[in-house]
Design a protein around this motif. Structure first.
Motif, PDB file in Angstrom:
ATOM      1  N   TYR A  94       0.951  -0.982  -0.008  1.00  0.00           N
ATOM      2  CA  TYR A  94      -0.143  -0.139   0.005  1.00  0.00           C
ATOM      3  C   TYR A  94       0.936   1.310  -0.001  1.00  0.00           C
ATOM      4  CZ  TYR A  94      -3.579  -3.380   1.496  1.00  0.00           C
ATOM      5  OH  TYR A  94      -4.485  -4.421   1.807  1.00  0.00           O
ATOM      6  N   GLY A  95       0.886   2.008  -1.054  1.00  0.00           N
ATOM      7  CA  GLY A  95       1.682   3.345  -0.979  1.00  0.00           C
ATOM      8  C   GLY A  95       3.045   2.813  -1.107  1.00  0.00           C
ATOM      9  N   GLU A  96       3.861   3.261  -0.040  1.00  0.00           N
ATOM     10  CA  GLU A  96       5.260   3.132   0.180  1.00  0.00           C
ATOM     11  C   GLU A  96       5.384   1.597   0.864  1.00  0.00           C
ATOM     12  OE1 GLU A  96       7.728   4.302  -1.840  1.00  0.00           O
ATOM     13  OE2 GLU A  96       6.071   5.812  -2.674  1.00  0.00           O
ATOM     14  N   VAL A 140      -8.284  -0.069  -2.920  1.00  0.00           N
ATOM     15  CA  VAL A 140      -7.978   0.481  -1.331  1.00  0.00           C
ATOM     16  C   VAL A 140      -6.622   0.768  -1.170  1.00  0.00           C
ATOM     17  CG1 VAL A 140      -9.514  -1.159  -0.184  1.00  0.00           C
ATOM     18  CG2 VAL A 140      -7.412  -2.002  -0.635  1.00  0.00           C
ATOM     19  N   GLY A 141      -5.951   1.496  -2.588  1.00  0.00           N
ATOM     20  CA  GLY A 141      -4.760   1.967  -2.557  1.00  0.00           C
ATOM     21  C   GLY A 141      -3.530   1.227  -2.459  1.00  0.00           C
TER      22      GLY A 141
END
Length: 237
Positions: free
Chosen positions: A11-13, A54-55
């Motif tokens: 998720y993201g980074e 959900v990213g």
């Protein structure tokens, strides 16, 4: 049927899965076990194509169903392949009636699907009794039955349940386990997440234990019962 090999995702980074291996054969019941926050729901989201919504994103590894890759497919395409989801928290449509919830997901891709509205009502008589009630007016147990019925109306080859009995009263939990045992007896392949270790050991053929986003153990109920170190190290709080 389902095969995940060294699946990584994040998720993201932040990376959440660092190497998940799961397989489910036709007619088999397999569980994903592990403490909270270890990657079980992220694995389910990845399988169902829900991770981007959900990213999240798939970083690497293979994820196949019947030999065809699932990576990058949107959720409706995953469902069309024959995977049905009973999500954590049930997520039924609260303003629709029981019957409308069931009809909303109905699919019979090859014209031979067993799960029709009459079949669901025969399997869940309580849903027939409540068929005109809105989802918001059902008890937690009735909502879970509806969530299972809604997933079955897609006529899935693989049924995935995330937290099958979470938050339910003991008598309702017992009813859900009975439902899952009946589905298994009829040859329904199931991938299951649940914290009730005793119940899943009675039901499942195999178990996959996830710790910090990695598969750390795989084996049968007999093997898990004979290995208290696995239960103590990875499953108990």
């Amino acid at each position: 049927m389902l095969g995940l090999q060294n699946l990584t995702a994040g998720y993201g980074e932040s990376q959440a899965l660092f190497g998940v291996d799961v397989s489910v054969a036709a007619g088999e019941v397999v569980t994903l076990l592990g403490r909270n926050g270890m990657g079980k729901t992220t694995t389910v989201r990845a399988i169902m194509g829900l991770l981007p919504s959900v990213g999240g994103r798939i970083l690497g590894g293979a994820m196949q169903f019947d030999g065809a890759s699932l990576v990058g497919l949107p959720p409706h395409r995953v469902a069309q392949r024959g995977l049905g989801l009973v999500p954590e928290g049930r997520q039924i449509f609260p303003t629709l009636t029981v019957e409308e919830n069931l009809i909303a997901t109905a699919a019979d891709r090859d014209g031979r699907g067993r799960w029709t509205l009459p079949a669901i009502y025969a399997f869940f008589p309580r849903l027939r009794e409540r068929r005109g009630n809105s989802g918001a007016k059902l008890s937690g147990g009735e909502q879970q039955m509806l969530a299972i019925g809604r997933a079955l109306m897609t006529n899935p080859r693989l049924l995935i349940l995330d937290e099958a009995t979470e938050g339910l009263a003991p008598i309702i939990r017992a009813e859900i386990w009975s439902v899952l045992a009946r589905l298994k007896a009829e040859g329904q392949a199931i991938l299951l997440i649940d914290k009730n270790l005793g119940a899943v050991m009675r039901l499942a053929d195999r178990h996959v234990v996830i710790e910090k986003g990695r598969t750390v153990w795989t084996g049968s109920s007999a093997e898990l019962d004979a290995d208290p170190a696995v239960r103590d190290d990875y499953l108990h709080l």
